[in-house]
Write a protein that holds these residues in place. Structure first.
Motif, PDB file in Angstrom:
ATOM      1  N   ASP A 210     -35.243   5.588 -60.201  1.00 45.88           N
ATOM      2  CA  ASP A 210     -35.215   4.483 -61.160  1.00 45.88           C
ATOM      3  C   ASP A 210     -34.983   3.177 -60.381  1.00 45.88           C
TER       4      ASP A 210
ATOM      5  N   THR B 275     -35.646   0.057 -60.879  1.00 46.90           N
ATOM      6  CA  THR B 275     -35.055  -1.087 -61.577  1.00 46.90           C
ATOM      7  C   THR B 275     -33.531  -0.995 -61.591  1.00 46.90           C
ATOM      8  N   LEU B 276     -33.021   0.185 -61.924  1.00 48.23           N
ATOM      9  CA  LEU B 276     -31.567   0.340 -61.954  1.00 48.23           C
ATOM     10  C   LEU B 276     -30.962   0.246 -60.557  1.00 48.23           C
ATOM     11  N   LEU B 277     -31.673   0.753 -59.547  1.00 49.72           N
ATOM     12  CA  LEU B 277     -31.177   0.624 -58.172  1.00 49.72           C
ATOM     13  C   LEU B 277     -31.129  -0.851 -57.761  1.00 49.72           C
TER      14      LEU B 277
ATOM     15  N   TYR C 184     -30.624  -3.375 -59.847  1.00 48.34           N
ATOM     16  CA  TYR C 184     -29.421  -3.918 -60.507  1.00 48.34           C
ATOM     17  C   TYR C 184     -28.167  -3.541 -59.718  1.00 48.34           C
TER      18      TYR C 184
END
Lengths: 198, 198
Positions: A153, A155-157, A159
């Motif tokens: 993921d 995107t979450l990494l 963030y």
């Protein structure tokens, strides 16, 4: 095809003056932050340093919050220019992991100089993550992670990589926990390499 | 050596009543948060739900901020009890990486229910990282990373793991970016495993 230069209307001339004035005032404010910290940036101090009347500063920025916001916007824009179009390793041309590490260091250097300004912006809960500056940084880090070949993921990494660079946390670690910017930069590089290598 | 039970003085009886009253009011507030969100927690609503007079709520908590702080303190204490003394995998007895993953999930579940309360506390820049709750969580995560055998700047890695669990970011990801708690929990587990395995 060439165009004859258009005669400059009064409007254009005014716009030129406005842009020059704005830049002059922002440079004065940046100088104050660098030398004496963000608390020293008052409308009076900026006017005095820029050699203009106080009314000019108020007309341009409205109030101190407006001035601080303009300063933040200017600083963020400079960093964006550097990672989007500047020389490597921050800008294009270096391997993506090197660019990622350079991004973390550049961001931390920015916090070290203008932390108070960034912190004031971050503590507005509504704008903290929806600010354009945050979105551009997020896209940049996500893109680099994909270029590195990171799976999962992304995107979450991204963030997770941006969260420890937030001014409020960085200032706490520097001021209350006594950590150096160098230690924070090395720690962030380690984090980035762990995320990239798994 | 045994002691005969001391006769209960009027003072003790009053303290008992106070503790029972406090718990009754906090349970009412938690019920309101669960069912209708943190915004619904007013002094009036808590009094009505607990079946007491409004004056009782004011005497106990002073004002709404005091009530919210008590609620946060209660919730944080419950999570701490769970990871320090509760059953595995959150509590002692499970492998440290399993405990770490369980901690992230428990923290995210807490944010999902009481995010507004946590967010209000986080946006106080002074207390955000110096709050006792943050210190206990930091010590817990650092200890687990050391037990896992993670090398490097473990304190900074613990900060990096806690940063994406902050309510302000979690609420943004859930509300503005439409991410589910499950996705956030899986993403955090991936982050924890990357940090632990490098």
């Amino acid at each position: 095809m060439t165009h004859a230069p258009l005669p400059m209307a009064a409007d254009d001339s005014e716009r030129c003056d406005a842009a020059r004035n704005r830049r002059l005032l922002l440079d004065a404010a940046i100088g104050l932050v660098d030398e004496r910290g963000a608390d020293s940036v008052t409308m009076d101090a900026v006017a005095a340093r820029a050699g203009v009347g106080k009314g000019t500063v108020f007309r341009r920025f409205g109030n101190r919050a407006g001035l601080m916001f303009a300063l933040l916007d200017h600083t963020e824009t400079e960093l964006q220019q550097a990672f989007l179009f500047g020389p490597p390793p921050l800008g294009p041309g270096a391997p993506p992991l090197d660019r990622l590490v350079a991004f973390g260091r550049a961001r931390l250097d920015l916090v070290a100089v203008q932390g108070e300004v960034l912190r004031a912006a971050e503590n507005s809960p509504v704008s903290r993550f929806s600010a354009p500056a945050h979105a551009v940084g997020l896209t940049h880090v996500s893109t680099l992670l994909r270029q590195i070949g990171v799976s999962g993921d992304v995107t979450l990494l991204a963030y997770a990589l941006l969260a420890p660079l937030e001014a409020t946390l960085v200032l706490h670690l520097q001021r209350d926990a006594g950590m150096t910017t160098e230690r924070l930069a090395d720690g962030w590089e380690d984090l980035a390499r762990r995320i990239a290598s798994a």
